[in-house]
Design a protein around this motif. Sequence first.
Motif, PDB file in Angstrom:
ATOM      1  N   UNK A   7       0.856  -1.182   0.000  1.00 25.50           N
ATOM      2  CA  UNK A   7       0.000   0.000   0.000  1.00 25.50           C
ATOM      3  C   UNK A   7       0.893   1.234   0.000  1.00 25.50           C
ATOM      4  N   UNK A   8       0.885   1.970  -1.095  1.00 21.84           N
ATOM      5  CA  UNK A   8       1.656   3.202  -1.215  1.00 21.84           C
ATOM      6  C   UNK A   8       0.666   4.357  -1.097  1.00 21.84           C
ATOM      7  N   UNK A   9       0.711   5.042   0.032  1.00 20.98           N
ATOM      8  CA  UNK A   9      -0.331   6.025   0.328  1.00 20.98           C
ATOM      9  C   UNK A   9       0.261   7.247   1.007  1.00 20.98           C
ATOM     10  N   UNK A  10      -0.332   8.394   0.723  1.00 25.63           N
ATOM     11  CA  UNK A  10       0.179   9.662   1.240  1.00 25.63           C
ATOM     12  C   UNK A  10      -0.093   9.820   2.727  1.00 25.63           C
ATOM     13  N   UNK A  11       0.492  10.826   3.322  1.00 23.53           N
ATOM     14  CA  UNK A  11       0.256  11.139   4.733  1.00 23.53           C
ATOM     15  C   UNK A  11      -1.219  11.404   4.966  1.00 23.53           C
ATOM     16  N   UNK A  12      -1.738  10.927   6.098  1.00 23.29           N
ATOM     17  CA  UNK A  12      -3.124  11.192   6.450  1.00 23.29           C
ATOM     18  C   UNK A  12      -4.146  10.405   5.676  1.00 23.29           C
ATOM     19  N   UNK A  13      -3.713   9.387   4.943  1.00 18.13           N
ATOM     20  CA  UNK A  13      -4.645   8.596   4.128  1.00 18.13           C
ATOM     21  C   UNK A  13      -5.235   7.420   4.891  1.00 18.13           C
ATOM     22  N   UNK A  14      -4.713   7.123   6.083  1.00 17.88           N
ATOM     23  CA  UNK A  14      -5.278   6.045   6.896  1.00 17.88           C
ATOM     24  C   UNK A  14      -4.429   4.795   6.973  1.00 17.88           C
ATOM     25  N   UNK A  15      -3.120   4.911   6.730  1.00 19.95           N
ATOM     26  CA  UNK A  15      -2.258   3.722   6.769  1.00 19.95           C
ATOM     27  C   UNK A  15      -2.247   3.073   8.152  1.00 19.95           C
ATOM     28  N   UNK A  16      -2.163   3.898   9.198  1.00 13.80           N
ATOM     29  CA  UNK A  16      -2.143   3.335  10.546  1.00 13.80           C
ATOM     30  C   UNK A  16      -3.478   2.697  10.893  1.00 13.80           C
ATOM     31  N   UNK A  17      -4.571   3.278  10.417  1.00 12.30           N
ATOM     32  CA  UNK A  17      -5.880   2.673  10.652  1.00 12.30           C
ATOM     33  C   UNK A  17      -5.989   1.331   9.931  1.00 12.30           C
ATOM     34  N   UNK A  18      -5.431   1.248   8.727  1.00 10.36           N
ATOM     35  CA  UNK A  18      -5.414  -0.026   8.007  1.00 10.36           C
ATOM     36  C   UNK A  18      -4.574  -1.046   8.763  1.00 10.36           C
ATOM     37  N   UNK A  19      -3.411  -0.605   9.267  1.00 10.66           N
ATOM     38  CA  UNK A  19      -2.552  -1.502  10.042  1.00 10.66           C
ATOM     39  C   UNK A  19      -3.286  -2.012  11.281  1.00 10.66           C
ATOM     40  N   UNK A  20      -4.001  -1.115  11.949  1.00 10.74           N
ATOM     41  CA  UNK A  20      -4.760  -1.497  13.144  1.00 10.74           C
ATOM     42  C   UNK A  20      -5.838  -2.520  12.803  1.00 10.74           C
ATOM     43  N   UNK A  21      -6.548  -2.293  11.693  1.00 11.67           N
ATOM     44  CA  UNK A  21      -7.597  -3.228  11.274  1.00 11.67           C
ATOM     45  C   UNK A  21      -7.011  -4.595  10.930  1.00 11.67           C
ATOM     46  N   UNK A  22      -5.889  -4.610  10.205  1.00 12.85           N
ATOM     47  CA  UNK A  22      -5.259  -5.877   9.844  1.00 12.85           C
ATOM     48  C   UNK A  22      -4.792  -6.621  11.091  1.00 12.85           C
ATOM     49  N   UNK A  23      -4.247  -5.884  12.041  1.00 14.48           N
ATOM     50  CA  UNK A  23      -3.734  -6.484  13.277  1.00 14.48           C
ATOM     51  C   UNK A  23      -4.867  -7.096  14.101  1.00 14.48           C
ATOM     52  N   UNK A 156      -0.581  -4.354  -5.552  1.00 15.14           N
ATOM     53  CA  UNK A 156      -0.330  -2.979  -5.135  1.00 15.14           C
ATOM     54  C   UNK A 156      -1.592  -2.143  -5.070  1.00 15.14           C
ATOM     55  N   UNK A 157      -1.600  -1.202  -4.158  1.00 16.24           N
ATOM     56  CA  UNK A 157      -2.722  -0.277  -3.999  1.00 16.24           C
ATOM     57  C   UNK A 157      -2.146   1.089  -3.679  1.00 16.24           C
ATOM     58  N   UNK A 158      -2.687   2.145  -4.287  1.00 18.50           N
ATOM     59  CA  UNK A 158      -2.208   3.499  -4.020  1.00 18.50           C
ATOM     60  C   UNK A 158      -3.356   4.377  -3.540  1.00 18.50           C
ATOM     61  N   UNK A 159      -3.000   5.395  -2.740  1.00 24.37           N
ATOM     62  CA  UNK A 159      -3.995   6.348  -2.237  1.00 24.37           C
ATOM     63  C   UNK A 159      -3.339   7.716  -2.133  1.00 24.37           C
ATOM     64  N   UNK A 160      -3.939   8.731  -2.747  1.00 25.83           N
ATOM     65  CA  UNK A 160      -3.346  10.069  -2.729  1.00 25.83           C
ATOM     66  C   UNK A 160      -4.241  11.107  -2.060  1.00 25.83           C
ATOM     67  N   UNK A 161      -5.220  10.638  -1.246  1.00 27.20           N
ATOM     68  CA  UNK A 161      -6.095  11.564  -0.526  1.00 27.20           C
ATOM     69  C   UNK A 161      -5.690  11.633   0.934  1.00 27.20           C
ATOM     70  N   UNK A 162      -5.466  12.841   1.411  1.00 26.26           N
ATOM     71  CA  UNK A 162      -5.094  13.095   2.794  1.00 26.26           C
ATOM     72  C   UNK A 162      -6.341  13.574   3.542  1.00 26.26           C
ATOM     73  N   UNK A 183      -1.421  16.312  -3.862  1.00 27.10           N
ATOM     74  CA  UNK A 183      -2.116  15.583  -2.810  1.00 27.10           C
ATOM     75  C   UNK A 183      -3.563  16.049  -2.774  1.00 27.10           C
ATOM     76  N   UNK A 184      -4.488  15.107  -2.768  1.00 26.32           N
ATOM     77  CA  UNK A 184      -5.913  15.417  -2.760  1.00 26.32           C
ATOM     78  C   UNK A 184      -6.373  15.639  -1.325  1.00 26.32           C
ATOM     79  N   UNK A 185      -7.127  16.700  -1.095  1.00 32.03           N
ATOM     80  CA  UNK A 185      -7.610  17.019   0.250  1.00 32.03           C
ATOM     81  C   UNK A 185      -8.898  16.276   0.549  1.00 32.03           C
ATOM     82  N   UNK A 186      -8.936  15.603   1.694  1.00 29.18           N
ATOM     83  CA  UNK A 186     -10.146  14.917   2.126  1.00 29.18           C
ATOM     84  C   UNK A 186     -10.661  15.432   3.454  1.00 29.18           C
ATOM     85  N   UNK A 187      -9.927  16.373   4.069  1.00 25.80           N
ATOM     86  CA  UNK A 187     -10.344  16.918   5.361  1.00 25.80           C
ATOM     87  C   UNK A 187     -11.469  17.933   5.176  1.00 25.80           C
ATOM     88  N   UNK A 188     -12.426  17.955   6.103  1.00 23.55           N
ATOM     89  CA  UNK A 188     -13.480  18.975   6.023  1.00 23.55           C
ATOM     90  C   UNK A 188     -12.986  20.367   6.430  1.00 23.55           C
TER      91      UNK A 188
END
Length: 333
Positions: A7-23, A156-162, A183-188
Amino acid sequence: EPHRLRVTATAGSGKTQLALAAYTDAIAAGRRPLYVCYNRPLADHFSRIVPPGGEVATYHQLCDRRLRAADRTPDFAAPDRFRRMETDFAVLVAAGADDPAWRFDELIVDEGQDFTEAWRDALLALLTPNGRAWWLEDPLQNLYGRAPVALPGWAGLTADTNYRTPADVLELLNARLPLPTPIVAGSPVADSEPEMFIWHDENGLMEATKRAITRAIGLGFRRDMIAIVSYRGREYSRFTALTHLGPHRLRAFRGRYDLFGEAEYSEGDLLIDSVHRFKGQSAPCVIFTEIDFERLDDQAMRKLFVGATRATMKLIFVASERTAALLTPPSGA
């Protein structure tokens, strides 16, 4: 084929949340997970939010634990202690020391951009025959100049939304930094209005940082919502020796750990850390200070990107005069 996903993903895209879910999913399914990252603060944070039943460590913590379990305690007094520890760990794993306590059904590598191919091989050797593996990375957060790790045959999976950083901060970064792709903005949060405080010398740096703190508190941020992040490493920061900044007591890493392996911090109420150590973390208000460089090269771009994307609500730059012009929004922006 066993599960292999990069998973190649930008900052704030949810990598740690994905890691937590996988764990947590692995534990729920009766599999034993291993989470490995590079940064100690990230490992400490992750260990506090996961259920028991797996292993959480930085790569060097993992080396240390495995070597100690084999009665080969690392020599931390050696000048090349970390490289030697990596080598001894790799040799131990390659020798096929098949201890069930050090076999895992799920491998989750976080901060993969900071790893090497030798580390990759040692970690994959710890997997059971049908073990699953995840590799989470962000090349823009490669602060150590590591070469990309080859993972042939992996999906492979990529994500460019922060989803973390305010949209106007990302707009500024997209406009001022030579990012490979926007980088695509996803924050409100879209109107945080990033600010700039400029300094000319060391005294000016301290005063500008104090003014930035006053500004943050004036905006309503409590001290525990503010993180002062230094562009310089802890060894070179002008703030490392300080216990106070004006009336503010600083909570800084002391460079050592207690008998329980917990990081020791000075007794303060305002966190200050380096951009290297704060990678993988965030704060509502980030004061990004000691920013100074001669030219906006690749290393400077990465450090600016990492520091700026730690903020979830407000970002304040404290930069030298020569650097501030590179970060100030264009006229009319």
